[in-house]
Enzyme design. Structure first.
Site, short mmCIF file in Angstrom:
data_model
loop_
_atom_site.label_atom_id
_atom_site.label_comp_id
_atom_site.label_asym_id
_atom_site.label_seq_id
_atom_site.Cartn_x
_atom_site.Cartn_y
_atom_site.Cartn_z
N PHE A 32 58.03 47.81 35.68
CA PHE A 32 58.27 46.73 34.84
C PHE A 32 57.15 46.43 34.19
O PHE A 32 56.07 45.98 34.57
CB PHE A 32 58.92 45.65 35.45
N ASP A 33 57.08 46.53 32.65
CA ASP A 33 56.19 46.57 31.58
C ASP A 33 56.27 45.47 30.77
O ASP A 33 56.68 45.89 29.74
CB ASP A 33 55.75 47.83 31.47
N THR A 34 55.60 44.50 30.81
CA THR A 34 55.82 43.36 29.64
C THR A 34 54.86 43.75 28.78
O THR A 34 55.16 42.93 27.54
CB THR A 34 55.51 42.13 30.26
#
Ligand SMILES: O=C(Cc1ccccc1)Nn1cnc2ccccc21
Length: 327
Positions: A32-34
């Site tokens: 998960f990559d903001t």
């Protein structure tokens, strides 16, 4: 349709955190990559040499798969890694949050760094959809697709240090996951990132230095990348620390005692424990620092070393903002 999913450290150094995501019943481990806005997966369309060791999404086995004819994607990350391929939509489920018609980007090419990172089956971007790379029409992130079905338009990150699973929650702020109050800060979405202005820093028990730091909150980046003034001040307090060009950053004796790093968020002082800044063994008895220079990047990056010391709220309301609290 709120949901909660575990975020498990990929290795002993918390280099990245992987979360189980189901695409029409096929479960993959995604980062998960903001710091990016593409949801892409390793697939059966990759050359077999690039498939090895990964769980692959096979669209031909999905009853809800709808190919988007003529759509393509191509992404390059700040560290030079990248991937590209084709696009379709499907049902995507993260914890209890399920959405239909979510753009899923099928990799037909991935760079060597991804091939060798065999625990990682792709990425789930949580930055703003304005930087999604799909052409001819940019696609929505999972969070944007899910937003209207959530109790509130937020997701939170509660990442942990070393060997412990954390969680990403969608739609709720779980008050059992933090202490004290939440400090919110405005976000500038112009570059598509969760970008804000930090208020300064302190090293160990030293005095707080007020300075505006243009930074992004990026779960897809492992370390903290800050201005040289901060880096120099920090490693000045670490005996035996030095910049090692062969390692590409600051290293220090693994036996060193590392001071805490305090980063200001408005009036809130976020404390990163010194131990979190001993990232990993480098070579011999030297260890690689979790605080490094942001020179050449264009902004600072508050990555996992910082984020795992905090409970972080990514508020996607009409005025997006970030919230931070101790835990
Ligand atoms: O690329 C970076 C870190 C970085 C290094 C140098 C300059 C700018 C940024 N983070 N990142 C954020 N999302 C990622 C996804 C894959 C690989 C790296 C990723």
């Amino acid at each position: 349709n709120d949901g909660s999913v575990t975020a498990s450290p990929e290795d002993a150094y918390d280099s990245e955190y992987l979360c189980p995501v189901s695409i029409d019943g096929q479960t993959l481990a995604l980062d998960f990559d903001t710091g990016s806005a593409d949801l892409w997966v390793f697939s059966t369309s990759l050359p077999s040499s690039e498939q090895k060791g990964h769980t692959l999404f096979d669209p031909s086995k999905s009853t809800n798969w709808k190919a988007l004819s003529g759509y393509k994607w191509n992404i390059t990350y700040g560290d030079g890694s990248g991937a590209s391929g084709t696009v379709g939509t499907d049902v995507v489920t993260v914890g209890g949050t399920s959405v239909s018609g979510q753009a899923v980007e099928i990799a037909t090419k991935v760079s060597s760094a991804f091939v060798s990172d065999t625990a990682n089956d792709g990425l789930l971007g949580l930055a703003f959809s304005s930087i999604n790379t799909v052409t001819p029409k940019a696609q929505h992130t999972f969070f944007d697709t899910a937003k209207s079905s959530l109790s509130s338009p937020v997701f939170t990150a509660d990442l942990k240090h070393r060997q412990l699973p954390g969680t990403y929650d969608f739609g709720t702020i779980d008050s059992s996951k933090y202490t004290g109050t939440i400090t919110y800060i405005d976000v500038d979405t112009a570059n598509g990132f969760w970008e804000f202005t930090g208020s300064g820093y302190a090293v160990g028990s030293g005095s707080f230095v007020s300075s505006s730091i243009d930074a992004i909150a990026d779960t897809g980046t492992t370390l903290i990348y800050v201005p040289d003034a901060v880096v120099t001040a920090y490693y000045k307090q670490v005996s035996g620390a030095s910049y090692d060009s062969s390692q590409g950053g600051y290293t220090f004796p693994c036996s060193a005692t590392l001071p805490n790093l305090t980063l200001g968020i408005g009036s809130y002082h976020a404390v990163v424990p010194g131990q979190y800044i001993n990232y990993s063994p480098a070579s011999g008895s030297k260890c690689f620092g979790g605080v490094q220079s942001d020179s050449g990047i264009g902004f600072s990056i508050y990555g996992d070393v910082f984020l795992k010391s905090q409970f972080v709220i990514f508020d996607g309301s009409s005025t997006p903002r970030l919230g931070f609290a101790a835990k």
